[in-house]
Design a protein around this motif. Structure first.
Motif, PDB file in Angstrom:
ATOM      1  N   ASP A  69     -64.708 -17.135 -24.890  1.00 18.05           N
ATOM      2  CA  ASP A  69     -64.757 -15.791 -25.485  1.00 18.05           C
ATOM      3  C   ASP A  69     -66.158 -15.436 -25.975  1.00 18.05           C
ATOM      4  N   HIS A 122     -68.560 -12.362 -24.996  1.00 19.28           N
ATOM      5  CA  HIS A 122     -69.058 -11.366 -25.960  1.00 19.28           C
ATOM      6  C   HIS A 122     -70.571 -11.209 -25.836  1.00 19.28           C
ATOM      7  N   HIS A 143     -56.301 -13.301 -24.742  1.00 20.84           N
ATOM      8  CA  HIS A 143     -56.588 -11.948 -24.251  1.00 20.84           C
ATOM      9  C   HIS A 143     -57.606 -12.075 -23.137  1.00 20.84           C
ATOM     10  N   HIS A 178     -61.113 -10.488 -20.861  1.00 17.45           N
ATOM     11  CA  HIS A 178     -62.455  -9.919 -21.062  1.00 17.45           C
ATOM     12  C   HIS A 178     -62.787  -9.073 -19.845  1.00 17.45           C
ATOM     13  N   HIS A 204     -63.269  -7.262 -25.527  1.00 20.99           N
ATOM     14  CA  HIS A 204     -62.029  -7.751 -24.918  1.00 20.99           C
ATOM     15  C   HIS A 204     -61.475  -6.691 -23.972  1.00 20.99           C
TER      16      HIS A 204
HETATM   17 ZN   LIG Z   1     -63.358 -12.303 -28.847  1.00 24.82          ZN
END
Ligand SMILES: [Zn+2]
Length: 486
Positions: free
Chosen positions: A313, A317, A355, A357, A429
């Motif tokens: 993640d 980001h 989740h 991306h 996300h």
């Molecule tokens: Zn995140």
């Protein structure tokens, strides 16, 4: 009048377009009140579990109960991340790449999970952790509580209540949203000092046998309440072993008590940037399973462990896909370790993501095209080539001084930024479904498209945990109302 009627066909599309744009930009603020309550999500998940059991009743004969459960979570592990990491894995070994296989591909059952939360179409890691660990969807940013503030116990706590030994492993701070979903109850995920306190002082945190991750300063230096939670943990675990490095972790394997390893003040370093002193996720997973197997042999009740590859993640980001894919391959190596160390006849392994991306894999790159590089064949309308991997929203658009897109070829590297279409402060996300993989007893129930909060209910069914329908009890425990689901 006639003139106006003639104009109508011209005006109609404009009117419709206006209404359509209006409807796309106005957000329904009214939320169904039942979604605020645990009971809504618990009943809804139990209903789905009932449907699922009915659907497979005659088709599958699997009466095995899961003695042990390993839940693996790739934070932000989208399906594109999975595909691109597979290609990178193959290319690192000198092959074309597309035909390579991830450990995740050995799972016989897979499905998709719907990740939205009570108040957000695209969720964060807190509300999703409450869903895939606690069985309840909640507000974005909330951990271990329903949207109306009720306490939500996690499947890890259900496992402790069933007499299993338990552990958590992560590459992020131990107090970050995903691992916190296993043991903490806070309205806002940012309350990490309180989350740290709950880990050491409250159930189920204080009964964990294995705690491995980063974030030491939340337990010590950053505190303003005078507590040193590390000292407290050592006092309450006199036979426990505390590790700060890979060497320490190895030395802890002979210890008889619980295991606490904290490898860094904040998140652990990316694998690509880490020193040799820092254990890899697969090494932490191995240490955790070894300890939990050892401990569970004493009473024979089995174990539950949550293992997170949390920095996939973070790479996304930053819109540095090289980091994200490397972290994904570290996650996959941990999956490999777990498969090797466990017996599929008695251990249910579930691997999923919280989740997605916005990484995309676009164009018609030829077989074997370096996945972190340029697609030699493709050009945009101005004749400028583009990379295979791009983000929808991110830090860097690869524009020249006049604002026109230029080829990113000279800049791209394993650690560089990856181009994005829309300029944003950071990568964000995305809201599409994510994959769920399962193997072991009752793994066939993880199929089709599932609400994310169904996952712990299926685990509970397979391992006879919690007060819903289980393999050991075909009806919900009437003594326990769903609102106090435990
Ligand atoms: Zn995140």
């Amino acid at each position: 009048m006639l003139l106006q009627a003639k104009r109508l066909p011209i005006l109609l599309p404009l009117i419709f377009n206006f209404i359509y744009v209006q409807s796309l930009t106005s957000v329904e603020q009214v939320q169904p009140t039942e979604e605020q309550l645990s009971s809504f999500w618990l009943s809804q998940a139990q209903d789905q579990l009932g449907e699922r059991l009915a659907r497979t009743k005659d088709a599958i004969i699997d009466t095995r109960k899961a003695k042990n459960v390993v839940m693996l979570l790739g934070d932000g592990l989208s399906i594109t991340t999975l595909t691109a990491a597979r290609i990178l894995k193959g290319q690192r070994s000198g092959a074309r790449g597309e035909e390579a296989q991830l450990a995740l591909e050995r799972f016989p059952f897979a499905g998709l999970s719907k990740t939205y939360c009570v108040d957000e179409q695209t969720p964060d890691s807190a509300c999703t952790a409450t869903a895939y660990l606690g069985g309840v969807k909640t507000h974005s940013g909330t951990v271990g509580q329903s949207a109306s503030g009720e306490r939500v116990d996690s499947v890890l706590q259900w496992a402790q209540q069933a007499g299993k030994v338990t552990g958590i492993v992560t590459t992020t701070r131990l107090t970050d949203a995903s691992p916190a979903g296993a043991y903490a109850h806070v309205r806002r995920r940012g309350e990490e000092l309180e989350i740290a306190r709950q880990l050491v002082e409250d159930e189920p945190g204080k009964s964990l046998h294995v705690i491995l991750g980063g974030g030491l300063s939340k337990f010590t230096d950053e505190r303003r309440d005078g507590k040193n939670l590390l000292t407290q943990w050592r006092e309450t675990n006199p036979n426990g072993c505390f590790a700060r490095s890979l060497k320490d972790l190895r030395n802890c394997s002979d210890a008889t008590g619980s295991l606490l390893g904290v490898f860094g003040d904040s998140h652990m370093s990316y694998h690509l940037a880490a020193s040799k002193e820092q254990p890899r996720l697969c090494e932490m997973a191995a240490a955790a399973i070894e300890k939990l197997q050892q401990k569970s042999q004493e009473d024979g009740n089995g174990y539950f462990v949550f293992i997170e590859g949390g920095r996939i993640d973070h790479g996304h980001h930053e819109t540095r896909v090289g980091y994200a894919l490397d972290e994904m391959l570290e996650f996959d190596a941990a999956v490999e370790t777990v498969i090797k160390m466990t017996d599929p006849r008695e251990t249910l392994i579930v691997a999923t993501a919280d989740h997605s991306h916005t990484l995309s894999m676009a164009g018609y790159a030829k077989r074997g095209t370096p996945i972190l590089g340029m697609d030699a064949q493709q050009r945009d309308l101005n004749g400028v080539p583009y990379s295979t991997l791009n983000y929808a929203i991110g830090k860097w658009q690869s524009l020249d001084k006049e604002g026109k897109r230029e080829s990113p070829s000279k800049t791209l590297s394993t650690t560089s930024y990856t181009p994005s279409y829309i300029h944003g402060r950071k990568g964000v996300h995305s809201g599409e479904d994510v994959a769920v993989f399962a193997m072991g007893p009752q793994a066939h129930h993880f199929g089709g498209i599932m609400e994310q909060n169904l996952l712990p209910h299926i685990i509970g069914y397979a391992a006879c945990l919690g007060s819903g329908v289980t393999l050991c009890r075909q009806e919900k425990d009437n003594a326990t109302d769903v609102s106090t689901f435990a």
